[in-house]
Design a protein around this motif. Structure first.
Motif, mmCIF file in Angstrom:
data_model
loop_
_atom_site.group_PDB
_atom_site.id
_atom_site.type_symbol
_atom_site.label_atom_id
_atom_site.label_comp_id
_atom_site.label_asym_id
_atom_site.label_seq_id
_atom_site.Cartn_x
_atom_site.Cartn_y
_atom_site.Cartn_z
ATOM 1 N N LEU A 117 77.693 24.475 58.887
ATOM 2 C CA LEU A 117 76.763 23.867 59.565
ATOM 3 C C LEU A 117 75.662 24.250 59.159
ATOM 4 O O LEU A 117 75.397 25.686 60.376
ATOM 5 C CB LEU A 117 77.321 22.996 60.589
ATOM 6 C CG LEU A 117 78.484 22.201 60.510
ATOM 7 C CD1 LEU A 117 79.403 22.052 60.981
ATOM 8 C CD2 LEU A 117 77.702 20.572 61.123
ATOM 9 N N VAL A 118 74.573 23.863 58.625
ATOM 10 C CA VAL A 118 72.817 24.714 58.780
ATOM 11 C C VAL A 118 72.233 24.440 59.003
ATOM 12 O O VAL A 118 72.085 23.189 58.457
ATOM 13 C CB VAL A 118 72.662 26.168 57.810
ATOM 14 C CG1 VAL A 118 71.611 26.567 57.779
ATOM 15 C CG2 VAL A 118 74.176 26.620 57.152
ATOM 16 N N GLY A 119 71.949 24.416 60.235
ATOM 17 C CA GLY A 119 69.613 23.131 60.430
ATOM 18 C C GLY A 119 68.742 23.835 60.843
ATOM 19 O O GLY A 119 69.028 25.346 60.172
ATOM 20 N N GLN A 133 66.360 29.295 61.629
ATOM 21 C CA GLN A 133 65.541 30.182 62.545
ATOM 22 C C GLN A 133 66.178 31.246 63.270
ATOM 23 O O GLN A 133 65.319 32.627 62.904
ATOM 24 C CB GLN A 133 64.332 29.124 63.120
ATOM 25 C CG GLN A 133 63.548 28.263 62.835
ATOM 26 C CD GLN A 133 62.720 27.202 63.570
ATOM 27 O OE1 GLN A 133 62.871 27.072 64.883
ATOM 28 N NE2 GLN A 133 62.092 26.579 63.431
ATOM 29 N N SER A 134 67.289 30.993 64.047
ATOM 30 C CA SER A 134 67.734 31.666 64.560
ATOM 31 C C SER A 134 68.710 33.013 63.458
ATOM 32 O O SER A 134 69.182 33.889 64.017
ATOM 33 C CB SER A 134 68.591 31.747 65.977
ATOM 34 O OG SER A 134 69.903 30.229 65.508
ATOM 35 N N LYS A 181 79.230 30.567 66.611
ATOM 36 C CA LYS A 181 78.129 30.729 66.095
ATOM 37 C C LYS A 181 78.041 32.006 65.403
ATOM 38 O O LYS A 181 78.881 32.970 65.975
ATOM 39 C CB LYS A 181 77.042 31.304 66.610
ATOM 40 C CG LYS A 181 76.381 30.104 67.339
ATOM 41 C CD LYS A 181 75.343 28.534 67.238
ATOM 42 C CE LYS A 181 75.083 27.437 67.160
ATOM 43 N NZ LYS A 181 74.019 26.739 66.303
ATOM 44 N N VAL A 182 77.633 31.993 63.910
ATOM 45 C CA VAL A 182 77.765 34.001 63.072
ATOM 46 C C VAL A 182 77.206 34.241 62.346
ATOM 47 O O VAL A 182 76.248 33.533 62.135
ATOM 48 C CB VAL A 182 79.189 33.218 62.611
ATOM 49 C CG1 VAL A 182 80.998 33.076 63.011
ATOM 50 C CG2 VAL A 182 79.325 32.231 60.926
ATOM 51 N N SER A 183 76.638 35.303 62.097
ATOM 52 C CA SER A 183 75.814 35.955 61.339
ATOM 53 C C SER A 183 76.393 36.211 59.921
ATOM 54 O O SER A 183 77.894 35.725 59.090
ATOM 55 C CB SER A 183 75.459 37.641 61.081
ATOM 56 O OG SER A 183 76.438 38.056 61.490
#
Length: 459
Positions: free
Chosen positions: A425-427, A432-433, A448-450
């Motif tokens: 899921l990419v919002g 931004q982060s 949360k992952v890079s």
């Protein structure tokens, strides 16, 4: 115009993605074994000239060949007398020149003859392709089905027969089967039996009838033999031979007595003994004790077998043979190439599939399926999502972006329906982060992952 309700032709099937996974599991298990024994893969056309196929399978086999009608007004050139005779057998040569292949062996023989100046003998090939037979569909029997054939031409060594037994044993064991028999006989033995009965010219009639023993019983075989020119006295001689008991060596010793006056029969026994000696030299005596079975009723009603013949059956499921084959010394002679011996066996892929399915022996769904679905919130995010998708695929991770920004519930349902284990899921926040939200569809957990972590987790 009336709407036509779609349907499948009898004896054919569609295959879903999961079913294709299972079928490819069978093929991918067999291919490395074939290659390990020195076989290379070829393919031949779906259809052959009709005269290539006819006359190779016996009268019963010829009836099961699917003929292809000539294009155009195929009836216009048929002589009126033939049309008036109302006889399909005399009509066929005038309206059909092509046919779907009945098996892979005859096309292979044609291939060898046509490419004889390009191949080195002995030539070892395997071939995995569909074949077609106009048979009555029933459980385990289809009109369109795959064969997996392994053949050697240009070698009369019985080492080949022994190695086919090893191939069968290894392949079926790797597929998870635990209780199966590799039945072995020799057409020379059957010729010897016909000889001592006094009906050597009826060898084909005898083998066609005997080959049906497990389907119609001895009484059925007896009745068929009587209609094919055998007498009650002939059948009295045949009955104890067909009913031979004991282990493999005991059966062969008993046959030596029965066939002591038949040169060809004794040669068939000698060939069987040589195959067993090779198996012993491989250190595989256990195969002879537990898996290989001498079966005098095994005839395989195909005219071109001349030596050892094979048939494989599983004892874990009610099913017909799942493999078979034999030596065919004179097959290429039918195409003008004399004195080139051959031997081969076939794996019945469709029946093997049904057996593995019933025994629940297929492995879980493999990793070739999509591992990650990127949720599409907004097409404007394509500039962020598509580079991620490309990096995942470059790392050999099966991934996809849902093609349009529909409701989240619909995209999640798509992932569930296709058993995709992860969604991304990419919002705006993730863009931004640089910390992406990865959801495990099975557990429901999110983290949360890079991009680097994502590749490491899925890789």
């Amino acid at each position: 115009m009336a709407t036509i309700k779609p349907s499948l032709a009898k004896g054919t099937r569609d295959f879903s993605p999961r079913e294709m996974e299972k079928r490819n599991y069978i093929f991918n298990t067999l291919k490395p074994i074939f290659k390990k024994f020195g076989f290379s893969e070829i393919q031949t056309p779906t259809f052959e000239n009709l005269n290539t196929l006819t006359g190779k399978y016996g009268d019963e086999g010829d009836k099961l060949i699917f003929k292809i009608l000539n294009s155009g007004d195929y009836l216009s050139k048929v002589p009126g007398a033939i049309l008036d005779a109302n006889d399909s057998n005399s009509l066929i040569p005038h309206i059909s020149e092509k046919a779907l292949r009945y098996d892979l062996t005859v096309p292979f023989a044609r291939y060898v003859v046509m490419h004889q100046n390009e191949i080195a003998l002995p030539f070892k090939r395997f071939q995995i392709q569909p074949v077609w037979r106009a048979d009555r569909p029933q459980r385990g029997r289809y009109r369109e089905f795959y064969q997996c054939d392994v053949d050697v031409v240009g070698s009369d060594s019985l080492l080949n027969e022994a190695e086919f037994i090893l191939i069968y044993a290894e392949a079926l064991s790797k597929l998870g089967l635990k209780d199966f028999n590799i039945k072995l006989n020799n057409r020379k033995i059957l010729s010897g039996i016909a000889e001592i009965v006094g009906k050597p010219s009826l060898i084909v009639d005898m083998t066609v009838a005997i080959d049906k023993l497990d389907k119609i019983g001895f009484d059925g075989v007896k009745n068929e033999l009587l209609t094919r020119g055998f007498t009650e006295e002939d059948i009295r001689i045949l009955e104890p031979i067909i009913a031979l008991q004991g282990n493999n060596l005991q059966k062969l010793e008993a046959l030596k007595v029965v066939l002591q006056h038949s040169t060809i029969g004794l040669k068939g026994i000698s060939e069987m003994e040589t195959v067993f000696e090779y198996i012993q030299k491989f250190g595989q005596e256990a195969l002879l004790e537990n898996i290989v079975e001498v079966d005098i009723t095994l005839a395989r009603g195909l005219n071109y077998y001349t030596g050892c013949i094979f048939e494989v059956k599983t004892n874990e499921v009610q099913m017909g043979s799942i493999g078979g084959g034999g030596r065919y010394d004179d097959l290429t002679g039918m195409f003008g190439l004399k004195d080139l011996t051959g031997v081969g066996v076939s794996f019945g892929a469709d029946r093997i599939y049904d057996v593995l399915e019933e025994l629940d022996l297929f492995p879980p769904s493999d990793n070739d399926r999509t591992q990650l679905l990127i949720i599409n919130f907004d097409e404007a995010m394509d500039t962020f999502n598509l580079p991620i998708l490309q990096e995942l695929r470059a790392a050999n991770i099966a991934a996809e972006l849902y093609p349009s920004p529909v409701k989240l519930k619909k995209q999640m349902s798509f992932a569930d329906a296709n058993q995709i284990p992860y969604v991304l899921l990419v919002g705006e926040e993730e863009m931004q982060s640089g910390q992406l939200t990865l959801k495990n569809m099975k557990s429901g957990e999110q983290q949360k992952v890079s991009k680097q972590d994502l590749i490491r987790i899925l890789g």
